[in-house]
Design a protein around this motif. Sequence first.
Motif, mmCIF file in Angstrom:
data_model
loop_
_atom_site.group_PDB
_atom_site.id
_atom_site.type_symbol
_atom_site.label_atom_id
_atom_site.label_comp_id
_atom_site.label_asym_id
_atom_site.label_seq_id
_atom_site.Cartn_x
_atom_site.Cartn_y
_atom_site.Cartn_z
ATOM 1 N N LYS A 73 0.848 -1.197 0.000
ATOM 2 C CA LYS A 73 0.000 0.000 0.000
ATOM 3 C C LYS A 73 0.887 1.252 0.000
ATOM 4 O O LYS A 73 1.896 1.311 0.713
ATOM 5 C CB LYS A 73 -0.907 0.010 1.236
ATOM 6 N N ASN A 74 0.484 2.231 -0.794
ATOM 7 C CA ASN A 74 1.193 3.512 -0.855
ATOM 8 C C ASN A 74 2.674 3.318 -1.170
ATOM 9 O O ASN A 74 3.542 3.973 -0.609
ATOM 10 C CB ASN A 74 1.021 4.281 0.471
ATOM 11 N N GLY A 75 2.960 2.397 -2.088
ATOM 12 C CA GLY A 75 4.348 2.155 -2.468
ATOM 13 C C GLY A 75 4.969 3.293 -3.246
ATOM 14 O O GLY A 75 6.194 3.339 -3.400
ATOM 15 N N GLY A 76 4.146 4.206 -3.749
ATOM 16 C CA GLY A 76 4.679 5.374 -4.455
ATOM 17 C C GLY A 76 4.753 6.614 -3.596
ATOM 18 O O GLY A 76 5.126 7.684 -4.073
ATOM 19 N N PHE A 77 4.357 6.482 -2.297
ATOM 20 C CA PHE A 77 4.443 7.561 -1.306
ATOM 21 C C PHE A 77 3.642 8.798 -1.715
ATOM 22 O O PHE A 77 3.945 9.917 -1.301
ATOM 23 C CB PHE A 77 5.904 7.929 -1.033
ATOM 24 N N GLU A 78 2.600 8.566 -2.535
ATOM 25 C CA GLU A 78 1.742 9.679 -2.922
ATOM 26 C C GLU A 78 0.866 10.136 -1.758
ATOM 27 O O GLU A 78 0.348 11.262 -1.768
ATOM 28 C CB GLU A 78 0.848 9.262 -4.096
ATOM 29 N N SER A 79 0.688 9.274 -0.751
ATOM 30 C CA SER A 79 -0.086 9.634 0.452
ATOM 31 C C SER A 79 0.835 9.846 1.643
ATOM 32 O O SER A 79 0.536 9.449 2.772
ATOM 33 C CB SER A 79 -1.113 8.525 0.764
ATOM 34 N N GLY A 80 1.974 10.452 1.395
ATOM 35 C CA GLY A 80 2.928 10.692 2.465
ATOM 36 C C GLY A 80 3.510 9.384 2.970
ATOM 37 O O GLY A 80 3.852 8.493 2.189
ATOM 38 N N LEU A 81 3.604 9.253 4.287
ATOM 39 C CA LEU A 81 4.153 8.039 4.889
ATOM 40 C C LEU A 81 3.052 7.104 5.382
ATOM 41 O O LEU A 81 3.308 6.223 6.215
ATOM 42 C CB LEU A 81 5.093 8.401 6.045
ATOM 43 N N ALA A 82 1.828 7.275 4.889
ATOM 44 C CA ALA A 82 0.744 6.368 5.269
ATOM 45 C C ALA A 82 1.147 4.934 4.955
ATOM 46 O O ALA A 82 1.718 4.649 3.896
ATOM 47 C CB ALA A 82 -0.532 6.733 4.518
ATOM 48 N N ASN A 83 0.865 4.010 5.889
ATOM 49 C CA ASN A 83 1.194 2.591 5.809
ATOM 50 C C ASN A 83 2.668 2.288 6.081
ATOM 51 O O ASN A 83 3.058 1.123 6.156
ATOM 52 C CB ASN A 83 0.824 1.989 4.438
ATOM 53 N N TRP A 84 3.487 3.320 6.241
ATOM 54 C CA TRP A 84 4.927 3.125 6.445
ATOM 55 C C TRP A 84 5.340 3.537 7.855
ATOM 56 O O TRP A 84 4.791 4.479 8.417
ATOM 57 C CB TRP A 84 5.743 3.931 5.430
ATOM 58 N N THR A 85 6.357 2.873 8.396
ATOM 59 C CA THR A 85 6.989 3.246 9.664
ATOM 60 C C THR A 85 8.487 3.361 9.433
ATOM 61 O O THR A 85 9.112 2.424 8.912
ATOM 62 C CB THR A 85 6.724 2.189 10.753
ATOM 63 N N CYS A 86 9.044 4.502 9.781
ATOM 64 C CA CYS A 86 10.482 4.738 9.599
ATOM 65 C C CYS A 86 11.138 4.921 10.963
ATOM 66 O O CYS A 86 10.638 5.672 11.801
ATOM 67 C CB CYS A 86 10.739 5.971 8.730
ATOM 68 N N THR A 87 12.247 4.254 11.188
ATOM 69 C CA THR A 87 12.930 4.313 12.473
ATOM 70 C C THR A 87 13.466 5.701 12.769
ATOM 71 O O THR A 87 13.931 6.408 11.875
ATOM 72 C CB THR A 87 14.100 3.314 12.510
ATOM 73 N N ALA A 136 10.806 10.909 5.287
ATOM 74 C CA ALA A 136 9.953 12.025 4.873
ATOM 75 C C ALA A 136 9.668 11.857 3.391
ATOM 76 O O ALA A 136 10.408 11.183 2.671
ATOM 77 C CB ALA A 136 10.615 13.368 5.142
ATOM 78 N N THR A 137 8.585 12.452 2.924
ATOM 79 C CA THR A 137 8.307 12.427 1.492
ATOM 80 C C THR A 137 8.758 13.736 0.871
ATOM 81 O O THR A 137 8.688 14.794 1.486
ATOM 82 C CB THR A 137 6.804 12.204 1.218
ATOM 83 N N VAL A 138 9.234 13.636 -0.369
ATOM 84 C CA VAL A 138 9.753 14.794 -1.095
ATOM 85 C C VAL A 138 9.158 14.806 -2.495
ATOM 86 O O VAL A 138 8.708 13.777 -3.011
ATOM 87 C CB VAL A 138 11.291 14.767 -1.168
ATOM 88 N N GLY A 187 8.357 8.127 -10.080
ATOM 89 C CA GLY A 187 7.047 8.204 -10.698
ATOM 90 C C GLY A 187 6.099 8.962 -9.794
ATOM 91 O O GLY A 187 6.297 9.028 -8.583
ATOM 92 N N GLY A 188 5.085 9.565 -10.366
ATOM 93 C CA GLY A 188 4.145 10.329 -9.559
ATOM 94 C C GLY A 188 4.731 11.637 -9.086
ATOM 95 O O GLY A 188 5.655 12.191 -9.683
ATOM 96 N N ALA A 189 4.206 12.117 -7.972
ATOM 97 C CA ALA A 189 4.601 13.434 -7.472
ATOM 98 C C ALA A 189 5.404 13.368 -6.185
ATOM 99 O O ALA A 189 5.776 14.396 -5.643
ATOM 100 C CB ALA A 189 3.352 14.294 -7.235
ATOM 101 N N ALA A 190 5.673 12.166 -5.664
ATOM 102 C CA ALA A 190 6.360 12.064 -4.375
ATOM 103 C C ALA A 190 7.260 10.841 -4.356
ATOM 104 O O ALA A 190 7.126 9.910 -5.153
ATOM 105 C CB ALA A 190 5.344 11.993 -3.232
#
Length: 567
Positions: A41-55, A60-62, A68-71
Amino acid sequence: MDRTTRSRRWFARALAVVAASALGVAGLTGSAQAADVNVAKNGGFESGLANWTCTAGSGATVSSPVHGGAAALRATPAGQDNAKCSQAVAVKPNSTYVLSAWVQGSYVYLGAGGTGTTDVSTWTPGASGWQQLTTSFTTGANTTSVTVYMHGWYGQPAYHADDLTVVGPDGGGGTDPEPGIPAVPSGLATGATTASSVALSWNGVSGATGYNVYRNGTKTQAVSGTSATVTGLSASTSYQFQVSATNAAGESAKSAAVTGTTTGGGGDPGNPNVPKHALTGYWQNFNNGATVQRLSDVQAQYDIIAVSFADATATPGAVTFNLDSSGLGGYTVAQFKADVAAKKAAGKSVIISIGGEKGTITVNSAASATNFANSVHALMQEYGFNGVDIDLENGLNSAYMTQALRSLSQKAGSGLVITMAPQTIDMQSTSNEYFKTALNIKDILTVVNMQYYNSGSMLGCDGKVYSQGSVDFLTALACIQLEGGLAPSQVGLGVPASTSGAGSGYVSPTIVNNALDCLTRGTNCGSFKPSKTYPSLRGAMTWSTNWDAKAGNAWSNAVGPHVHNLP
C-alpha cells in the motif's frame, strides 16, 4: 571551508565493507501470475508516509527527485540508525511474491522479513540515478503477513526510494485502487540552454508514473521524473515545449506551452576576463595558524582570489564584509581596498566568498534572493570585488539562489565572476540543489571548483566507488560534472594546499597535475580513464593561499605553472 584548521565541517564516515555472502541478491524463485496483485500500500508515497513506519523519524516524502508520480521517500541515516522504513503486507500462505522498488543513493537495501521460510534482501552500492532493486520470497504454510523494508547504511547520506511493489496472490488486504488519468502538469519552465539543448522542469502530478515531452507539438521523449533536457536543437532558435502526464490509465492533456531559445554557440561560457586556464585560491580573513597575509602577499600564480568570508546580517539573505584588522596585524580597510585594486590591475579577479563551514547565509525566498543580490553588489561597489563565490555548506535552494545570481548579473554586467565550491556529495547528481544551481546559471557561471576533500569515498561517473586522495577520485568525480552538463571551462579541481588545510583528502601537487593531464590530455590517468579529453578544463583551486604560504608556496609553485600550460 573552515575558519579553524579544517576546510569544511562535513566528514563522511568510512564506508562499511559488507560480505557479499551476507547480502547476496536472492534468486527469483517465481513470477507473478495473471491474477496476482500488488499487496503493498502507498508504495509510491503519494499519500505521504501512510502505511509506512520509519525508524527514529528518519523518513519524509519529497517532491524531487521522484521516479514516478509526485512524491518519493527520502530517509536519512543518523548515528546508529540506518533509516529503515517498513510496512506489513497481507500475504497468502505457501505463495511466491516478487518484491521490487526504485532507489537512489549510496548503499540502499530492499528486503522482506517474517516470510516463514527464508527471509531475503538485496542491495546496491549506489548510482547517480534511479536504479531498480528486485528480489522474491515464498511464504510459509502459516504466514499471513510479511514485513517489507528499505534502509540505508550508517554514516551515509540520505537515500531515496519510490514505486515499491509486492506482487503475488491477494492475501486478503487488497491493493491500492487503480489510478485515473492524471492531471495536466503545471509549472513547466525552461532552465539551462546551450546552442543545441534546452533544459525543462515541471511540477509532479499525483498518480503519474511518467511524462511525455513535446517540442513544437511533436513528442520527443518520455521520462519518469519531473525534468528533461531536449537535445539536437539548432543554435539561436526558439522552440515551444509542452509536457503531459501518463500512467496505466492513459495520458493527460498537454500543459501550457513555454518558449525556450538556444544560445548562439561558439566560445566557452564563463567570464572572458578570467584566463582560459586559471588557478583559484581562498584568502583567509582570519588567523587560524596559517601564514597571516595581506592581499598583496598572495602568490602571483593565483588568477582568482576568493576573499573568505562574507558575514550574514540580520536581514534575510543579506551579507556584509568585516575585515579582521586586529587578527591580520593591523591591516586597514584602506590598505585592503588598495590591494584589491592592485590585484585587479595585475589581471587578477578578487571575489567575495559566501558561506564556509560557519556560514549561515540562507536564500530561500524571493525577498532574501533580492537582499542577497543587492548586498553582494554593494560590496562589489565598495571594495572593488569582481564577483562572488558560493561556498554554502549548510544547504542551498536552487530556485532562489538562481534568482539571486541572475539578479546580481543584471546589476554587475558581463564582467561578473561567479564561482562555486560545492562539497563532493553536492555534485553526485544533477538533481542535487548545488548541481541544479550550476546548470541554471550555466550561461553566466565562471567555474565550479568542487572540494575533493573531507568527503570519504564517493561514486565516480562510471558507477564505481573511489577513495579520496587518488588520481581516480579527482578524475572520476570531475567526470560527473563534465557529463552532467557543465562545460569543461566551468570545472576545476579543488584540493587542500597542505596537510594542515583539511582533515583528510590532501593530495600532492603531482597527483593534482596528473589528474589535470588525464582530463585534458588523456595521459597520467589511474585505473579510470575518461572516454574523451577536455582540453578547455578551467584548472584548479586550493584552500588556502595562507596554508600554501605556510608551506613555502609549494602547491602554487607546482600546480600554477602546470595549469597555465594546459592545452
